[in-house]
Design a protein around this motif. Structure first.
Motif, mmCIF file in Angstrom:
data_model
loop_
_atom_site.group_PDB
_atom_site.id
_atom_site.type_symbol
_atom_site.label_atom_id
_atom_site.label_comp_id
_atom_site.label_asym_id
_atom_site.label_seq_id
_atom_site.Cartn_x
_atom_site.Cartn_y
_atom_site.Cartn_z
ATOM 1 N N ALA A 88 8.144 0.252 6.097
ATOM 2 C CA ALA A 88 8.404 0.217 4.656
ATOM 3 C C ALA A 88 8.867 1.584 4.172
ATOM 4 O O ALA A 88 9.814 1.691 3.371
ATOM 5 C CB ALA A 88 7.150 -0.222 3.904
ATOM 6 N N HIS A 117 3.623 0.027 7.329
ATOM 7 C CA HIS A 117 3.967 0.933 6.246
ATOM 8 C C HIS A 117 4.948 2.024 6.681
ATOM 9 O O HIS A 117 5.676 2.563 5.847
ATOM 10 C CB HIS A 117 2.699 1.491 5.601
ATOM 11 C CG HIS A 117 1.973 0.432 4.835
ATOM 12 N ND1 HIS A 117 0.952 -0.304 5.396
ATOM 13 C CD2 HIS A 117 2.153 -0.053 3.591
ATOM 14 C CE1 HIS A 117 0.526 -1.187 4.506
ATOM 15 N NE2 HIS A 117 1.243 -1.059 3.401
ATOM 16 N N THR A 118 5.001 2.325 7.961
ATOM 17 C CA THR A 118 6.037 3.237 8.443
ATOM 18 C C THR A 118 7.404 2.590 8.295
ATOM 19 O O THR A 118 8.376 3.251 7.880
ATOM 20 C CB THR A 118 5.774 3.639 9.914
ATOM 21 O OG1 THR A 118 4.520 4.332 9.977
ATOM 22 C CG2 THR A 118 6.873 4.534 10.460
ATOM 23 N N TYR A 173 -1.539 -1.378 9.945
ATOM 24 C CA TYR A 173 -1.133 -0.793 8.668
ATOM 25 C C TYR A 173 -0.144 0.355 8.875
ATOM 26 O O TYR A 173 0.808 0.506 8.113
ATOM 27 C CB TYR A 173 -2.360 -0.308 7.882
ATOM 28 C CG TYR A 173 -2.960 -1.384 7.015
ATOM 29 C CD1 TYR A 173 -2.921 -1.298 5.638
ATOM 30 C CD2 TYR A 173 -3.572 -2.504 7.584
ATOM 31 C CE1 TYR A 173 -3.471 -2.285 4.835
ATOM 32 C CE2 TYR A 173 -4.117 -3.493 6.795
ATOM 33 C CZ TYR A 173 -4.060 -3.387 5.427
ATOM 34 O OH TYR A 173 -4.603 -4.369 4.647
ATOM 35 N N PHE A 178 3.497 6.299 0.227
ATOM 36 C CA PHE A 178 3.398 5.667 1.551
ATOM 37 C C PHE A 178 2.934 6.692 2.586
ATOM 38 O O PHE A 178 2.063 6.405 3.413
ATOM 39 C CB PHE A 178 4.745 5.080 1.992
ATOM 40 C CG PHE A 178 5.004 3.675 1.516
ATOM 41 C CD1 PHE A 178 4.125 2.644 1.790
ATOM 42 C CD2 PHE A 178 6.154 3.371 0.806
ATOM 43 C CE1 PHE A 178 4.372 1.340 1.368
ATOM 44 C CE2 PHE A 178 6.418 2.084 0.369
ATOM 45 C CZ PHE A 178 5.512 1.070 0.649
ATOM 46 N N ILE A 216 -0.567 6.345 4.515
ATOM 47 C CA ILE A 216 -0.645 6.173 5.973
ATOM 48 C C ILE A 216 -1.599 7.206 6.562
ATOM 49 O O ILE A 216 -2.463 6.887 7.385
ATOM 50 C CB ILE A 216 0.753 6.281 6.619
ATOM 51 C CG1 ILE A 216 1.620 5.086 6.236
ATOM 52 C CG2 ILE A 216 0.637 6.411 8.143
ATOM 53 C CD1 ILE A 216 3.109 5.268 6.566
ATOM 54 N N TRP A 220 3.837 0.381 -3.141
ATOM 55 C CA TRP A 220 4.461 -0.931 -3.340
ATOM 56 C C TRP A 220 4.695 -1.202 -4.821
ATOM 57 O O TRP A 220 5.744 -1.729 -5.211
ATOM 58 C CB TRP A 220 3.600 -2.031 -2.731
ATOM 59 C CG TRP A 220 3.628 -2.057 -1.238
ATOM 60 C CD1 TRP A 220 2.622 -1.671 -0.393
ATOM 61 C CD2 TRP A 220 4.709 -2.493 -0.399
ATOM 62 N NE1 TRP A 220 3.015 -1.832 0.909
ATOM 63 C CE2 TRP A 220 4.289 -2.338 0.938
ATOM 64 C CE3 TRP A 220 5.989 -2.988 -0.647
ATOM 65 C CZ2 TRP A 220 5.099 -2.662 2.019
ATOM 66 C CZ3 TRP A 220 6.791 -3.310 0.435
ATOM 67 C CH2 TRP A 220 6.353 -3.151 1.739
ATOM 68 N N LEU A 242 -1.220 3.274 -0.729
ATOM 69 C CA LEU A 242 -0.279 2.293 -0.163
ATOM 70 C C LEU A 242 0.060 1.229 -1.203
ATOM 71 O O LEU A 242 1.231 0.851 -1.361
ATOM 72 C CB LEU A 242 -0.867 1.662 1.104
ATOM 73 C CG LEU A 242 -1.020 2.595 2.299
ATOM 74 C CD1 LEU A 242 -1.782 1.902 3.429
ATOM 75 C CD2 LEU A 242 0.331 3.098 2.791
#
Length: 131
Positions: free
Chosen positions: A60, A57-58, A53, A83, A87, A120, A116
């Motif tokens: 993204a 997500h980093t 994850y 985000f 994280i 999105w 998270l």
């Protein structure tokens, strides 16, 4: 302090966070591949999920920050901040529980997951309004 200075500081913070998170993602990945044999199966799974994850997500977050630098949309900024907090809360709490046996900290993981998901979802609104 004017708004532009505050935004510049947030922008810098996000870029530094991306660098640190990306670096630790690589280091945790290497550690998982070479030195994690001492973990029990439950800890290993938890760290693998946190790592996966964090890395995803980093990346993204990097894309959102680049997009934010092109288009200073508040929704993009809120997505980037979601985000970042996601994280830290999701992956961070799973790492802390696995490495330091801090059991109560894992209660933060669902909040990180929600952040998270929110990050999105905010991109949907940016896309709807901009594309």
């Amino acid at each position: 302090m004017d708004l532009l200075m505050k935004i510049t500081r947030i922008d810098r913070f996000l870029v530094v966070f991306i660098g640190i998170s990306g670096c630790f993602s690589v280091l945790f990945g290497a550690w998982l591949s070479h030195a994690a044999q001492g973990l029990i199966a439950e800890q290993m799974h938890r760290v693998q999920v946190a790592h996966q994850y964090q890395m995803l997500h980093t990346l993204a977050l990097l894309a959102v920050v680049v997009w934010y630098r092109i288009d200073n949309s508040k929704l993009l900024l809120f997505s980037a901040l979601s985000f970042t907090a996601g994280i830290m809360l999701f992956s961070g709490s799973l790492y802390l529980k696995s490495f330091f046996s801090i059991t109560g900290i894992s209660n933060l993981a669902p909040f990180g997951g929600i952040l998270l998901a929110l990050a999105w979802l905010l991109l949907i609104f940016v896309g709807k309004n901009k594309l």
